[in-house]
Design a protein around this motif. Structure first.
Motif, PDB file in Angstrom:
ATOM      1  N   THR A 170       4.380   9.280   2.361  1.00  0.00           N
ATOM      2  CA  THR A 170       5.468   9.059   1.398  1.00  0.00           C
ATOM      3  C   THR A 170       5.628  10.262   0.467  1.00  0.00           C
ATOM      4  O   THR A 170       6.742  10.619   0.090  1.00  0.00           O
ATOM      5  CB  THR A 170       5.207   7.774   0.592  1.00  0.00           C
ATOM      6  N   TYR A 230       0.978  -0.286  -7.085  1.00  0.00           N
ATOM      7  CA  TYR A 230       0.616  -0.674  -5.721  1.00  0.00           C
ATOM      8  C   TYR A 230      -0.724  -1.401  -5.736  1.00  0.00           C
ATOM      9  O   TYR A 230      -1.534  -1.231  -6.648  1.00  0.00           O
ATOM     10  CB  TYR A 230       0.514   0.555  -4.816  1.00  0.00           C
ATOM     11  N   GLN A 274      -2.986  10.781  -4.858  1.00  0.00           N
ATOM     12  CA  GLN A 274      -2.328   9.629  -4.237  1.00  0.00           C
ATOM     13  C   GLN A 274      -2.866   8.323  -4.821  1.00  0.00           C
ATOM     14  O   GLN A 274      -2.102   7.396  -5.120  1.00  0.00           O
ATOM     15  CB  GLN A 274      -2.548   9.651  -2.724  1.00  0.00           C
ATOM     16  N   ALA A 286      -0.591   5.742  -6.978  1.00  0.00           N
ATOM     17  CA  ALA A 286      -0.427   4.357  -6.520  1.00  0.00           C
ATOM     18  C   ALA A 286      -0.815   3.373  -7.606  1.00  0.00           C
ATOM     19  O   ALA A 286      -0.140   2.355  -7.821  1.00  0.00           O
ATOM     20  CB  ALA A 286      -1.268   4.127  -5.266  1.00  0.00           C
ATOM     21  N   SER A 326       2.366  -1.295   4.253  1.00  0.00           N
ATOM     22  CA  SER A 326       2.116   0.058   3.779  1.00  0.00           C
ATOM     23  C   SER A 326       3.445   0.793   3.766  1.00  0.00           C
ATOM     24  O   SER A 326       4.128   0.858   4.790  1.00  0.00           O
ATOM     25  CB  SER A 326       1.120   0.761   4.712  1.00  0.00           C
ATOM     26  N   VAL A 364      -4.109   1.797  -1.245  1.00  0.00           N
ATOM     27  CA  VAL A 364      -3.630   3.078  -0.711  1.00  0.00           C
ATOM     28  C   VAL A 364      -4.009   3.174   0.758  1.00  0.00           C
ATOM     29  O   VAL A 364      -4.974   2.568   1.207  1.00  0.00           O
ATOM     30  CB  VAL A 364      -4.200   4.294  -1.467  1.00  0.00           C
ATOM     31  N   CYS A 369      10.260   3.385  -4.203  1.00  0.00           N
ATOM     32  CA  CYS A 369       9.847   2.815  -2.911  1.00  0.00           C
ATOM     33  C   CYS A 369       9.335   1.392  -3.095  1.00  0.00           C
ATOM     34  O   CYS A 369       9.722   0.469  -2.357  1.00  0.00           O
ATOM     35  CB  CYS A 369       8.735   3.661  -2.294  1.00  0.00           C
ATOM     36  N   LEU A 370       8.462   1.201  -4.078  1.00  0.00           N
ATOM     37  CA  LEU A 370       7.867  -0.111  -4.302  1.00  0.00           C
ATOM     38  C   LEU A 370       8.902  -1.113  -4.816  1.00  0.00           C
ATOM     39  O   LEU A 370       8.930  -2.272  -4.379  1.00  0.00           O
ATOM     40  CB  LEU A 370       6.709   0.003  -5.297  1.00  0.00           C
ATOM     41  N   SER A 387       0.840  -1.190   0.000  1.00  0.00           N
ATOM     42  CA  SER A 387       0.000   0.000   0.000  1.00  0.00           C
ATOM     43  C   SER A 387       0.878   1.244   0.000  1.00  0.00           C
ATOM     44  O   SER A 387       1.992   1.233   0.548  1.00  0.00           O
ATOM     45  CB  SER A 387      -0.912   0.000   1.237  1.00  0.00           C
ATOM     46  N   LEU A 388       0.390   2.321  -0.609  1.00  0.00           N
ATOM     47  CA  LEU A 388       1.098   3.597  -0.609  1.00  0.00           C
ATOM     48  C   LEU A 388       0.536   4.467   0.501  1.00  0.00           C
ATOM     49  O   LEU A 388      -0.615   4.895   0.456  1.00  0.00           O
ATOM     50  CB  LEU A 388       0.956   4.303  -1.958  1.00  0.00           C
ATOM     51  N   VAL A 431       7.928   7.310  -5.651  1.00  0.00           N
ATOM     52  CA  VAL A 431       6.929   6.294  -5.302  1.00  0.00           C
ATOM     53  C   VAL A 431       7.258   4.959  -5.976  1.00  0.00           C
ATOM     54  O   VAL A 431       7.132   3.890  -5.366  1.00  0.00           O
ATOM     55  CB  VAL A 431       5.526   6.788  -5.706  1.00  0.00           C
ATOM     56  N   GLU A 437       5.618   3.761   4.029  1.00  0.00           N
ATOM     57  CA  GLU A 437       5.631   5.143   4.512  1.00  0.00           C
ATOM     58  C   GLU A 437       7.075   5.614   4.482  1.00  0.00           C
ATOM     59  O   GLU A 437       7.871   5.244   5.341  1.00  0.00           O
ATOM     60  CB  GLU A 437       5.049   5.242   5.921  1.00  0.00           C
TER      61      GLU A 437
END
Length: 268
Positions: A11, A29, A20, A24, A234, A32, A255-256, A6-7, A252, A236
Motif C-alpha cells: 500500500t 488498523y 509501516q 498502521a 489485508s 500489519v 484506504c481504511l 491489516s495494512l 493509508v 493492499e
C-alpha cells in the motif's frame, strides 16, 4: 465479531517495516502484513530478519510499543529456481506473532508445484501457520478454479485460498463460483478496487501503482465479499497519485475508511 483490517506492505511501496507498523497503529488498523522474505526488487527494503538481528529486535519492540500485531508475512513464490526451505523465515514470523503466510505459484509444472506446496505447508504447520495461496494475474495460475485444483492436490489443511479482489475481478470469478467452495478452504482477503478506466491501463501499472479505494472502482465488491467467510482483510492498495496528493499517512487512512464503508454493507 468485528472484521479485522491489516495494512499490507505494498500500500505504501518501499516503506520500512517499523514505519509501516507505526503508521498502521496511528491510522487505526488492527494488524500489519509485513514483507519479511527478501525479493531483491529495487527500491524495496530487504528485511532479512534471520541475519539482521537488530532489525528483528526493533520490529518486535515497535509491535510491543504500539500494541500492533502481525497478521501475515510475504511472499513465498513457488518457482523452480527459488528455495523451498523457509523454516527459519517462518520461525521468525511466528515469533513476531504472524499466523499466516502469503504465497503464489509461478511454475507451469504442476507436479513440482504440488510437491513444493506440500513441503512449504509442512514447514508452516510446525509453527501453527497457514499458507495462503494467491493467484496474481501474471502468475502461472490466475483464476480461482486453478488454485482450488492445486489446493485439492496438495491436501494440506493449512493451505488456504487467498482472494485479492483485483485478481478476482480480472479472472471474472463470480460469487456463485466462490460459494461453490467450502468456506473453510478460504484464508485471508486482499481488499482494494480496480480503477473504472482499467481497460485503458497496463495491468502491471494498475497492480503496482493505480489500485482504487474500495467502493470507488469497477469491482462489484459487496456481492463478492458476501460470498466469502468473514475473514480478516489485508488492504493492499498502492496508488502513486493518491500518495502524492494525500501523503502516505493520508492515503493509508483513506484506504481504511473506504474499506470500512464497504464492509458495513457486506456485514449488515
Amino acid at each position: 465479531m468485528a472484521r479485522k483490517f491489516s495494512l499490507a506492505y505494498l500500500t505504501v511501496p518501499g516503506i520500512e517495516a517499523v514505519d509501516q507498523i507505526r503508521m498502521a497503529a496511528e491510522a487505526g488498523y488492527d494488524t500489519v502484513s509485513l514483507r519479511t522474505i527478501p525479493m531483491g526488487q529495487q527500491g524495496e527494503p530487504q528485511n532479512d530478519l534471520i541475519r539482521e538481528k537488530d532489525l528483528f529486535a526493533e520490529i518486535r519492540r515497535t509491535l510491543q510499543e504500539t500494541g500492533m500485531k502481525v497478521l501475515d508475512i510475504e511472499l513465498v513464490r513457488v518457482r523452480e529456481d527459488l528455495p523451498l526451505d523457509y523454516r527459519e523465515v517462518f520461525e521468525k514470523g511466528a515469533e513476531l506473532g504472524a499466523t499466516d503466510i502469503l504465497s503464489s505459484c509461478w511454475t507451469e509444472n504442476q507436479e513440482f508445484a504440488v510437491e513444493a506446496f506440500g513441503k512449504i505447508c509442512e514447514q508452516a504447520r510446525e509453527f501453527g501457520m497457514n499458507v495462503n495461496l494467491e493467484y496474481p494475474a501474471s502468475s502461472a495460475i490466475h483464476d480461482l478454479a486453478g488454485v482450488a485444483r492445486l489446493q485439492e492436490k496438495v491436501q494440506a489443511p493449512n493451505l488456504k485460498l487467498f482472494l485479492d479482489m483485483l485478481y478476482v475481478f480480472w479472472a471474472q470469478d463470480t460469487p456463485e463460483a466462490i460459494q461453490a467452495i467450502a468456506p473453510e478452504r478460504f484464508g485471508l482477503i486482499h481488499l482494494c478496487d480496480c480503477p473504472k478506466d482499467h481497460y485503458l491501463r497496463d495491468r502491471t501499472e494498475t497492480m503496482r501503482a493505480r489500485r482504487e479505494y474500495p467502493g470507488l472502482g469497477a469491482i462489484p465488491l459487496v456481492p463478492i465479499l458476501k460470498a466469502l467467510p468473514k475473514n480478516p482483510c489485508s488492504i493492499e492498495l498502492p496508488n502513486e497519485e493518491y500518495i502524492h496528493r494525500y501523503g502516505a499517512m493520508g492515503h493509508v487512512e483513506r484506504c481504511l475508511a473506504h474499506a470500512k464503508e464497504v464492509l458495513q454493507l457486506v456485514d449488515q
